[in-house]
Design a protein around this motif. Structure first.
Motif, PDB file in Angstrom:
ATOM      1  N   MET A   1       0.826  -1.200   0.000  1.00 51.31           N
ATOM      2  CA  MET A   1       0.000   0.000   0.000  1.00 51.31           C
ATOM      3  C   MET A   1       0.863   1.253   0.000  1.00 51.31           C
ATOM      4  N   ARG A   2       2.048   1.182   0.546  1.00 55.06           N
ATOM      5  CA  ARG A   2       2.905   2.355   0.704  1.00 55.06           C
ATOM      6  C   ARG A   2       3.135   3.045  -0.629  1.00 55.06           C
ATOM      7  N   GLY A   3       2.776   4.325  -0.697  1.00 54.96           N
ATOM      8  CA  GLY A   3       3.026   5.111  -1.883  1.00 54.96           C
ATOM      9  C   GLY A   3       2.060   4.875  -3.024  1.00 54.96           C
ATOM     10  N   ARG A   4       1.061   4.033  -2.830  1.00 48.89           N
ATOM     11  CA  ARG A   4       0.124   3.720  -3.903  1.00 48.89           C
ATOM     12  C   ARG A   4      -1.238   4.343  -3.609  1.00 48.89           C
ATOM     13  N   THR A   5      -1.943   4.694  -4.670  1.00 53.15           N
ATOM     14  CA  THR A   5      -3.290   5.217  -4.526  1.00 53.15           C
ATOM     15  C   THR A   5      -4.232   4.098  -4.099  1.00 53.15           C
ATOM     16  N   VAL A   6      -5.138   4.394  -3.181  1.00 55.69           N
ATOM     17  CA  VAL A   6      -6.126   3.424  -2.716  1.00 55.69           C
ATOM     18  C   VAL A   6      -7.379   3.552  -3.592  1.00 55.69           C
ATOM     19  N   TRP A   7      -7.782   2.454  -4.206  1.00 54.66           N
ATOM     20  CA  TRP A   7      -8.972   2.432  -5.041  1.00 54.66           C
ATOM     21  C   TRP A   7     -10.159   1.931  -4.221  1.00 54.66           C
ATOM     22  N   VAL A   8     -11.277   2.637  -4.328  1.00 55.50           N
ATOM     23  CA  VAL A   8     -12.510   2.215  -3.653  1.00 55.50           C
ATOM     24  C   VAL A   8     -13.664   2.404  -4.627  1.00 55.50           C
ATOM     25  N   GLY A   9     -14.350   1.308  -4.930  1.00 57.22           N
ATOM     26  CA  GLY A   9     -15.455   1.412  -5.875  1.00 57.22           C
ATOM     27  C   GLY A   9     -16.592   0.493  -5.527  1.00 57.22           C
ATOM     28  N   THR A  10     -17.691   0.711  -6.214  1.00 57.64           N
ATOM     29  CA  THR A  10     -18.874  -0.108  -5.989  1.00 57.64           C
ATOM     30  C   THR A  10     -19.562  -0.436  -7.298  1.00 57.64           C
ATOM     31  N   SER A  11     -20.107  -1.625  -7.364  1.00 68.38           N
ATOM     32  CA  SER A  11     -21.002  -2.018  -8.454  1.00 68.38           C
ATOM     33  C   SER A  11     -22.422  -2.034  -7.907  1.00 68.38           C
ATOM     34  N   TRP A  12     -23.304  -1.378  -8.622  1.00 74.34           N
ATOM     35  CA  TRP A  12     -24.703  -1.350  -8.180  1.00 74.34           C
ATOM     36  C   TRP A  12     -25.457  -2.625  -8.563  1.00 74.34           C
ATOM     37  N   LYS A  13     -24.815  -3.490  -9.307  1.00 79.75           N
ATOM     38  CA  LYS A  13     -25.487  -4.707  -9.784  1.00 79.75           C
ATOM     39  C   LYS A  13     -26.814  -4.335 -10.465  1.00 79.75           C
ATOM     40  N   MET A  14     -27.857  -5.142 -10.285  1.00 83.53           N
ATOM     41  CA  MET A  14     -29.134  -4.871 -10.954  1.00 83.53           C
ATOM     42  C   MET A  14     -30.034  -4.071 -10.018  1.00 83.53           C
ATOM     43  N   THR A  15     -29.583  -2.853  -9.699  1.00 84.68           N
ATOM     44  CA  THR A  15     -30.350  -1.970  -8.824  1.00 84.68           C
ATOM     45  C   THR A  15     -30.318  -0.558  -9.392  1.00 84.68           C
ATOM     46  N   LYS A  16     -31.221   0.269  -8.936  1.00 79.84           N
ATOM     47  CA  LYS A  16     -31.320   1.708  -9.162  1.00 79.84           C
ATOM     48  C   LYS A  16     -31.945   2.083 -10.506  1.00 79.84           C
ATOM     49  N   THR A  17     -33.060   2.764 -10.397  1.00 78.03           N
ATOM     50  CA  THR A  17     -33.666   3.427 -11.548  1.00 78.03           C
ATOM     51  C   THR A  17     -32.831   4.664 -11.878  1.00 78.03           C
ATOM     52  N   LEU A  18     -33.188   5.350 -12.960  1.00 77.27           N
ATOM     53  CA  LEU A  18     -32.462   6.571 -13.312  1.00 77.27           C
ATOM     54  C   LEU A  18     -32.575   7.609 -12.199  1.00 77.27           C
ATOM     55  N   GLY A  19     -33.768   7.740 -11.618  1.00 79.36           N
ATOM     56  CA  GLY A  19     -33.944   8.698 -10.539  1.00 79.36           C
ATOM     57  C   GLY A  19     -33.109   8.349  -9.320  1.00 79.36           C
ATOM     58  N   GLU A  20     -33.052   7.069  -8.978  1.00 77.64           N
ATOM     59  CA  GLU A  20     -32.259   6.636  -7.835  1.00 77.64           C
ATOM     60  C   GLU A  20     -30.766   6.816  -8.100  1.00 77.64           C
ATOM     61  N   ALA A  21     -30.355   6.590  -9.344  1.00 76.98           N
ATOM     62  CA  ALA A  21     -28.951   6.802  -9.707  1.00 76.98           C
ATOM     63  C   ALA A  21     -28.581   8.277  -9.566  1.00 76.98           C
ATOM     64  N   ARG A  22     -29.455   9.150 -10.036  1.00 78.30           N
ATOM     65  CA  ARG A  22     -29.190  10.589  -9.927  1.00 78.30           C
ATOM     66  C   ARG A  22     -29.096  11.019  -8.463  1.00 78.30           C
ATOM     67  N   ALA A  23     -29.977  10.499  -7.634  1.00 82.09           N
ATOM     68  CA  ALA A  23     -29.961  10.866  -6.217  1.00 82.09           C
ATOM     69  C   ALA A  23     -28.661  10.436  -5.556  1.00 82.09           C
ATOM     70  N   TRP A  24     -28.176   9.238  -5.880  1.00 82.08           N
ATOM     71  CA  TRP A  24     -26.909   8.743  -5.327  1.00 82.08           C
ATOM     72  C   TRP A  24     -25.767   9.660  -5.730  1.00 82.08           C
ATOM     73  N   VAL A  25     -25.688   9.978  -7.016  1.00 85.90           N
ATOM     74  CA  VAL A  25     -24.602  10.833  -7.506  1.00 85.90           C
ATOM     75  C   VAL A  25     -24.670  12.211  -6.867  1.00 85.90           C
ATOM     76  N   ASP A  26     -25.863  12.783  -6.801  1.00 86.32           N
ATOM     77  CA  ASP A  26     -26.011  14.115  -6.213  1.00 86.32           C
ATOM     78  C   ASP A  26     -25.514  14.140  -4.774  1.00 86.32           C
ATOM     79  N   THR A  27     -25.860  13.117  -4.008  1.00 86.72           N
ATOM     80  CA  THR A  27     -25.457  13.081  -2.599  1.00 86.72           C
ATOM     81  C   THR A  27     -23.958  12.886  -2.451  1.00 86.72           C
ATOM     82  N   VAL A  28     -23.381  12.019  -3.265  1.00 93.72           N
ATOM     83  CA  VAL A  28     -21.933  11.791  -3.186  1.00 93.72           C
ATOM     84  C   VAL A  28     -21.167  13.047  -3.586  1.00 93.72           C
TER      85      VAL A  28
END
Length: 266
Positions: free
Chosen positions: A1-28
């Motif tokens: 880990m020393r000196g390296r960027t830490v990657w953190v991500g998520t897959s939503w799998k088969m979830t979230k309508t367009l409205g729910e996706a927008r709400a998630w992005v807006d909050t983040v």
């Protein structure tokens, strides 16, 4: 880990309508801005993999200067044309994807994807300018038999077979033991997964100029065990499921990763 960027991500799998996706992005985005992190937490590379239906919408919401990398959850290995219901690597790239998840255990189990299929997809992704994020991991019976390292090593070797040495630094390998993922997955002890993570990192070596694939861990990750998992010397980041489906959970994980990244700096 020393000196390296830490990657953190998520897959939503088969979830979230367009409205729910927008709400998630807006909050983040609001959360990052409120924390005076208009870019991203120092030392952290966040990413998100929406469903295909939301990919272009999320791209537009994030904008070209966003610190969040956008990815697709799958794409076909072949050229465009016949392939009803599929999308090509070029199509997901056009919709905003910079990386593409390949070989998830659900794809292997439910859609018959083999190591050979995954290898074809890795090559197609690289040719399309995408970063392949390849999922590997053993099912419970393999773990019970003590054969997890050999099982995962075979998956990694197959996935990296079509990758040229100078391309290895563009690949991400996500170790996701099948027995640990999903709603009913068993939370692992760090000591259980550390030997496999070390083997994945070892097998990823051999790139030109010391480049190697990044190694992520996924499977029952949450804010309670994220720091311990990130402190593993073979781990470059986390690939998270439902613990990051709520934006507050994702922001919390980014904060933990930033703390670990800060402590790892010389």
């Amino acid at each position: 880990m020393r000196g390296r960027t830490v990657w953190v991500g998520t897959s939503w799998k088969m979830t979230k309508t367009l409205g729910e996706a927008r709400a998630w992005v807006d909050t983040v985005v609001t959360g990052l801005t409120a924390s005076a992190r208009a870019a991203a937490p120092a030392g952290v590379q966040p990413f998100v993999l929406p469903a295909h239906t939301a990919l272009a919408s999320v791209r537009d919401l994030l904008g070209p200067a966003s610190p969040l990398l956008l990815g697709a959850q799958n794409a076909h290995q072949g050229p465009e044309g016949a392939g009803t219901g599929e999308v090509s690597m070029r199509m997901v790239a056009d919709a905003g994807a910079e990386l593409v998840e390949l070989g998830h255990s659900e794809r292997r189990a439910s859609f018959g994807e083999t190591d050979a299929t995954v290898a074809l997809k890795v090559r197609a992704a690289l040719d399309a300018g995408l970063r392949p994020l390849v999922c590997v991991g053993e099912p419970g019976p393999v773990r019970d038999a003590g054969e997890e390292i050999g099982f995962v090593a075979a998956q990694v070797a197959a996935a990296l077979a079509p990758v040229r040495p100078e391309e290895r630094g563009r690949v991400l390998l996500a170790y996701e033991p099948v027995w640990a993922i999903g709603e009913h997955g068993r939370r692992p002890e760090t000591a259980e997964v550390a030997p496999v993570l070390a083997e994945v990192a070892r097998l990823g070596g051999g790139g030109s100029d010391g480049e190697r694939p990044l190694v992520l861990y996924g499977g029952s990750v949450d804010q309670g065990n994220a720091a311990a998992l990130l402190e593993d010397p073979s781990t470059d980041g986390l690939f998270v499921g439902r613990a990051a489906w709520e934006p507050e959970g994702f922001l919390g994980l980014l904060a933990i990763a930033a703390s670990v990244a800060s402590a790892a700096r010389p």
